[in-house]
Motif scaffolding. Sequence first.
Motif, short mmCIF file in Angstrom:
data_model
loop_
_atom_site.label_atom_id
_atom_site.label_comp_id
_atom_site.label_asym_id
_atom_site.label_seq_id
_atom_site.Cartn_x
_atom_site.Cartn_y
_atom_site.Cartn_z
N TYR B 26 -123.45 -16.36 -3.81
CA TYR B 26 -121.82 -15.62 -2.89
C TYR B 26 -121.52 -14.89 -2.53
N TYR B 27 -121.95 -13.61 -3.15
CA TYR B 27 -121.87 -12.58 -2.08
C TYR B 27 -123.20 -12.32 -0.88
N LEU B 28 -124.02 -13.00 -0.94
CA LEU B 28 -124.82 -12.41 0.72
C LEU B 28 -124.46 -14.13 1.90
N GLY B 29 -123.05 -15.05 0.95
CA GLY B 29 -122.85 -15.66 1.80
C GLY B 29 -123.93 -17.07 1.97
N MET B 30 -125.35 -17.53 1.29
CA MET B 30 -125.90 -18.13 2.05
C MET B 30 -126.07 -19.95 2.00
N LYS B 31 -124.34 -20.53 1.27
CA LYS B 31 -124.07 -21.54 1.38
C LYS B 31 -125.30 -22.24 0.22
N LEU B 32 -125.30 -21.61 -1.30
CA LEU B 32 -126.66 -22.67 -1.65
C LEU B 32 -126.00 -23.36 -3.06
N ILE B 33 -124.84 -22.64 -3.44
CA ILE B 33 -124.29 -22.66 -5.02
C ILE B 33 -123.90 -23.84 -4.93
N SER B 34 -123.70 -24.93 -3.72
CA SER B 34 -123.58 -25.93 -4.53
C SER B 34 -125.07 -26.57 -4.54
N SER B 35 -125.82 -26.31 -4.05
CA SER B 35 -127.37 -26.90 -4.51
C SER B 35 -127.56 -26.59 -5.50
N ILE B 36 -127.21 -25.01 -5.66
CA ILE B 36 -127.97 -24.73 -6.92
C ILE B 36 -126.74 -25.63 -8.50
N ILE B 37 -125.78 -25.77 -8.36
CA ILE B 37 -125.74 -26.89 -9.08
C ILE B 37 -125.71 -28.04 -9.39
N GLU B 38 -125.75 -28.46 -7.97
CA GLU B 38 -126.68 -30.17 -7.85
C GLU B 38 -128.73 -29.59 -8.99
N SER B 39 -128.98 -29.22 -7.59
CA SER B 39 -130.18 -29.28 -8.50
C SER B 39 -129.42 -28.80 -10.49
N ALA B 40 -128.74 -27.65 -10.87
CA ALA B 40 -129.17 -28.01 -12.30
C ALA B 40 -128.84 -28.77 -12.97
N PHE B 41 -127.99 -30.13 -12.20
CA PHE B 41 -127.17 -31.09 -12.84
C PHE B 41 -128.07 -32.00 -12.97
N ARG B 42 -128.75 -32.33 -11.57
CA ARG B 42 -129.85 -32.93 -11.98
C ARG B 42 -130.77 -32.79 -12.91
#
Lengths: 210, 263
Positions: B26-42
């Motif tokens: 979030y702080y680095l603006g990496m746009k990774l949050i949705s992939s992190i959540i998706e990967s963890a969910f999967r």
Amino acid sequence: MELLDIQNLSVSFDGKTILSDFNLSVVKGDKILIKGKSGIGKSTLFRMIMGFGKHHLGEIFLDKVKVDSDNIWDIRKKVAYVLQDTDIAEGKVSDLVDEVFSFKANKDAYGKEQLERIMSDLFLSPRILNKEYMKLSGGEKQRICLMLALLSGKDIFLLDEVTAELDVTLKQKVVEMFFDNPQWTVLSISHDREWEDKATKVIDFSGKVN
Amino acid sequence: MESYDISLEGMLFSFLLLLIPIIISYYLGMKLISSIIESAFRMVLQLLFVGVFLTFVFDQNIALLNIAWVLVMIFVASHTVLKNAELKAGKLLPMLLLFMAVTNYAMLLYFNRFIIDLNNVFDARYFIPIGGMVLGNSLRANIIGMENFCSDIQRNENRYLFRLSMGAEKTEALVPYLRKSLGVALKPTLANMATIGIVFIPGMMTGQILAGASPLVAIEYQIAIMIAIFVTTMVNVLLGLLVLMQRGFDGYGIFRKELIRSS
């Protein structure tokens, strides 16, 4: 006797026409100079003969046999093809020579004396065999490529700007090596004047562009 | 000795850790949050499914079912290899699948029969997890190998064509590429083998120690599985590259660029 016959060859790449309805007939022993501006399909012609390009209309015959994916492998064993782009290997020159002559097609191609003779003809010192190929100068790389082609024992040569990086003496020498042998059939793409004097036929591609 | 079950609360603490990468991205603006959540969910879904499914498979312990499940694993693995190496599946998948099935089944049978000396070589408790370890570990090497081969042959096409024009057969001209890609692909596995135990304690050993096995038994298994992984990896990568050499070139010996997935 007709050795190479190209009929109505058309090549286009990415929608751009590179060769259009090109015809050429080469007789054994011919020494042909191909000249003309760059980017008008001279190199493409050689690539097509070697089977390195696709999407062409028309036909190529070698020894009256139509070139296709089955016999292209034999054609590559008969035709030597040398390019100006000499980025062909890494490692020691002698390893490159060993590799090329470990191919089944070249197993009995040359003897040691022949290697020494061709190297001295091309003003290459024997020490060059122990050097790194990539560290050689442009002219040296070019001469190594020519040396490999000459050692292969083939008698049909497609040479694409092989003298561009050589000095005048060497240009003259290389032209003589290829054009003075009556048995060989040589097609040479070049901007160098030295070829023109000895060529039996000159094809100017500039006049063929549509 | 007994292993401790992780409680629901413990699992929640585990998920809590995910807040760290989420905050960082979030702080680095990496746009990774949705992939992190998706990967963890999967991961959770897949493991839940596997947990339930494996409980069933282990209870039944039918040889045919175990073999079939390993086949599913091999299918997913070969598909993943092609996908990650940016290659289209159509022309390559059937042969790759066949080769991977042969090597992996052969290694599993050898491992269970001669190394562990099981009475039932298809015993689910061994057949499936060991199959998973061998496959999973050779996956990355396979991807590296195929990717390296394809990018090399395209970047240095001139060198390859030079060899063809010097009269080389396709195989003769491709062997230098094969040698290099295989070497590159095996490097991580070799490095793993050389640093194992000191730099990292591998999952299998950790698992056995947590489950109460003595470290000595754990290292026996670890050595055996590591060798099995290394051998299978090498054979899998080699066969994968041979599939590419066989299927990846047209009649003129020119690389089929259309096999590469365009991004």
